[in-house]
Design an enzyme around this catalytic site. Structure first.
Site, PDB file in Angstrom:
ATOM      1  N   HIS A   1       0.827  -1.211   0.000  1.00  0.00           N
ATOM      2  CA  HIS A   1       0.000   0.000   0.000  1.00  0.00           C
ATOM      3  C   HIS A   1       0.858   1.257   0.000  1.00  0.00           C
ATOM      4  CE1 HIS A   1      -3.486   2.521   0.349  1.00  0.00           C
ATOM      5  NE2 HIS A   1      -2.784   3.249   1.197  1.00  0.00           N
TER       6      HIS A   1
ATOM      7  N   ASP B   1       0.548   4.311  -2.655  1.00  0.00           N
ATOM      8  CA  ASP B   1       0.544   5.744  -2.344  1.00  0.00           C
ATOM      9  C   ASP B   1       1.601   6.487  -3.162  1.00  0.00           C
ATOM     10  OD1 ASP B   1      -1.537   5.771  -0.506  1.00  0.00           O
ATOM     11  OD2 ASP B   1      -0.225   5.610   1.245  1.00  0.00           O
TER      12      ASP B   1
ATOM     13  N   HIS C   1       3.641  10.457   2.011  1.00  0.00           N
ATOM     14  CA  HIS C   1       3.114  11.441   1.054  1.00  0.00           C
ATOM     15  C   HIS C   1       4.000  12.685   0.954  1.00  0.00           C
ATOM     16  CE1 HIS C   1      -0.478   9.141   0.458  1.00  0.00           C
ATOM     17  NE2 HIS C   1      -0.904   9.293   1.689  1.00  0.00           N
TER      18      HIS C   1
END
Length: 305
Positions: free
Chosen positions: A238, A242, A265
């Protein structure tokens, strides 16, 4: 010639906003060549557009948010953006009647399903790629992310979670990117969080849509979801999902190799901005001859079936 892609028809779905916990209607529309990726909030009058742009990413605490000059924002764009990158969609208008994209199941798979259901149309204009020419690296303490030249798109991501549910052998994942590998190996990996963090955020009126339906939830010892994990190494997959969404915030598929350690992020976006700011580190390329395009970006038969 490798051509730009958009949707064949409008597609719509409903879901729940991760932050508000309220119903969100998502509408995705075809767009002409060179439109790029446009997110649009239709709950505002007049509607507000947010073109995908690395410099518009300003809030990365719990998700990726695009913020305009008037401080209006749209949140939780990263999983849908990853689906667009995975299928190589260059031009699309994405409308929501809320301040955020619906969280769906916490992965990119529902968005991939919707995009494939809409069908993908090739336009008559050459598709632009960003090709990496020089290595660029960013750091934040012991965290780092790097982009280097490579004739394709390769990702190598390592996380470092000291948790009984996350075995040490499942904290690194490598991927030779293609639409097929993205759909089968990455798109279904869900976001994750600690039960105590979710409960704390909800007590503050945040993360009101957070539930077992849209995330892997762990306590101090184990995964709490009844159905367990979709992959043994779903956590790191995951984080790679992202990163794929964050790097596509420039609106172009990247030809290069991405390597990261404990990135998130904010650092992914910092790397993207660092690459774009260094003019000698990259160039736009198109491919008149399909045979010369990296195999990573060839469309699978399922996309244009």
């Amino acid at each position: 010639m490798i051509k730009q892609r958009t949707l064949k028809r409008i597609v719509q779905a409903t879901g729940v906003g991760l932050h508000t916990g309220k119903k969100v209607t998502l509408t995705m529309r075809p767009a002409p060549a060179n439109t790029g990726v446009i997110y649009r909030r239709t709950d505002l009058n007049p509607p507000v557009d947010f073109p995908a742009d690395a410099k518009s990413v300003r809030d990365t605490m719990l998700c990726t948010c695009l913020v305009n000059e008037d401080d209006v924002r749209i949140s939780t764009v990263e999983h849908l953006n990853a689906a667009l990158a995975g299928l190589g969609i260059d031009n699309i208008v994405i409308e929501v009647d809320a301040p955020e994209i619906p969280i769906m199941d916490g992965s990119a798979a529902p968005f991939v399903f919707l995009l494939l259901d809409a069908g993908i149309e090739e336009l008559r204009t050459a598709k632009k790629f960003i090709r990496i020419k020089e290595t660029v690296r960013v750091e934040d303490g012991d965290k780092w992310a790097e982009m280097r030249p490579y004739n394709g798109f390769k990702l190598d991501f390592t996380i470092d979670f000291n948790h009984p549910a996350i075995d040490a052998s499942t904290q690194r994942y490598k991927l030779d990117f293609s639409a097929e590998s993205f759909m089968s190996q990455i798109s279904r990996a869900r976001t994750f969080g600690f039960m105590r963090d979710i409960e704390y955020l909800q007590s503050k009126g945040l993360c009101l849509g957070g539930s077992f339906d849209c995330a892997i939830v762990v306590d101090d010892y184990r995964v709490l979801n009844d159905d367990g994990l979709r992959f043994e190494d779903e956590f790191v997959r995951h984080k790679m999902l992202d990163a794929i969404g964050d790097l596509f915030m420039c609106g172009y598929n990247i030809i290069g190799e991405f390597t990261a350690f404990k990135s998130g992020h904010a650092l992914n976006n910092k790397l993207l901005q660092a690459v774009l700011a260094k003019e000698s580190a990259w160039e736009f390329v198109t491919f008149e001859d399909e045979a010369k395009m990296p195999v990573a970006f060839k469309a699978p038969s399922t996309v244009f079936a």
